[in-house]
Design a protein around this motif. Sequence first.
Motif, PDB file in Angstrom:
ATOM      1  N   ARG A 114       1.114   4.270  -2.727  1.00 52.16           N
ATOM      2  CA  ARG A 114       0.987   5.702  -2.426  1.00 52.16           C
ATOM      3  C   ARG A 114       2.134   6.491  -3.030  1.00 52.16           C
ATOM      4  NH1 ARG A 114      -0.652   4.674   2.658  1.00 52.16           N
ATOM      5  NH2 ARG A 114       1.386   5.116   3.548  1.00 52.16           N
ATOM      6  N   ASP A 169       2.116   9.429  -5.744  1.00 50.62           N
ATOM      7  CA  ASP A 169       2.779  10.718  -5.499  1.00 50.62           C
ATOM      8  C   ASP A 169       3.715  11.077  -6.647  1.00 50.62           C
ATOM      9  OD1 ASP A 169       1.611  11.299  -3.114  1.00 50.62           O
ATOM     10  OD2 ASP A 169       3.223  10.486  -1.884  1.00 50.62           O
ATOM     11  N   GLU A 190       0.834  -1.207   0.000  1.00 51.41           N
ATOM     12  CA  GLU A 190       0.000   0.000   0.000  1.00 51.41           C
ATOM     13  C   GLU A 190       0.865   1.252   0.000  1.00 51.41           C
ATOM     14  OE1 GLU A 190      -2.777   0.167   3.231  1.00 51.41           O
ATOM     15  OE2 GLU A 190      -3.916  -1.536   2.394  1.00 51.41           O
ATOM     16  N   ARG A 191       1.944   1.160   0.777  1.00 49.44           N
ATOM     17  CA  ARG A 191       2.831   2.320   0.855  1.00 49.44           C
ATOM     18  C   ARG A 191       3.488   2.574  -0.505  1.00 49.44           C
ATOM     19  NH1 ARG A 191       5.812   5.936   2.565  1.00 49.44           N
ATOM     20  NH2 ARG A 191       8.054   5.809   2.897  1.00 49.44           N
TER      21      ARG A 191
END
Length: 223
Positions: free
Chosen positions: A49, A53, A45-46
């Motif tokens: 993200r 970004d 998930e990170r």
Amino acid sequence: THGINNPLAAAVSAVRTLDRLCQQCPDELREQMMATCRRADRALERIERIVADLRRLAQAGTRRGDLKVVDLGQEIRLALELISHKLEDIDLKLALPEGLTVRVCPDEFNQVIMNLADNAAAAMDGHGHLTIRALLEGGKLRLEIEDDGPGVPPDMTQRIFEPFFSTKEPGRGTGIGLAVARGIIEGYAGTLYLEQEHGPGCKFVIELPAEVVRERPSENTGS
Ligand SMILES: Nc1ncnc2c1ncn2[C@@H]1O[C@H](COP(=O)(O)OP(=O)(O)OP(=O)(O)O)[C@@H](O)[C@H]1O
Ligand SMILES: [Mg+2]
């Protein structure tokens, strides 16, 4: 970005499958395996993200979506609504004159407000005062986002706008929020900067040129 999205999606789905297969493991292994799956899932998930970004950073300044004339106050409230869970214990003050409109891509503009408010909330640890103020100066819009957190140390004031500069612990910040916000604002021929004042707190200023801003005549006059 398919080059990275496809393998990422494959990894996410592999972890989901593993998680399901855990159900068939012997008891003594199951808990440990499920916990490992959860860890992998969080890590993925990170990565998702960060990829999102990076995509925003790459696109900042190249317009996504159509320009629309939107009500400034309404648009700011909408952006704050999207991060309301981070603003619960923050005393929010909006000083926004009625009838100001901006001609922007709403998604981009939301992103700028969210990034700045998110930073302010994080700097104040979720408690403090956040003020957003709009002023018209000779047709130009000046938008101030001010918090009463610890502020930015003098030796960091330029670096905070660099991509990947972050003082947050890994997992909390990528260091991309301000770079994206500045890229978006410069896409409207505007500027975003930190106005360093004495004392604690932080004030970020957005300036947008007159071409982007309109004052809508008040609706209840001339009736
Ligand atoms: N309102 C603020 N008060 C104090 N420091 C700030 C404030 N806004 C930004 N900073 C500093 O600037 C750094 C860079 O901010 P930026 O938004 O670019 O990245 P980030 O918030 O660390 O991570 P990301 O936005 O990618 O989640 C922050 O890590 C913080 O040190
Ligand atoms: Mg940020």
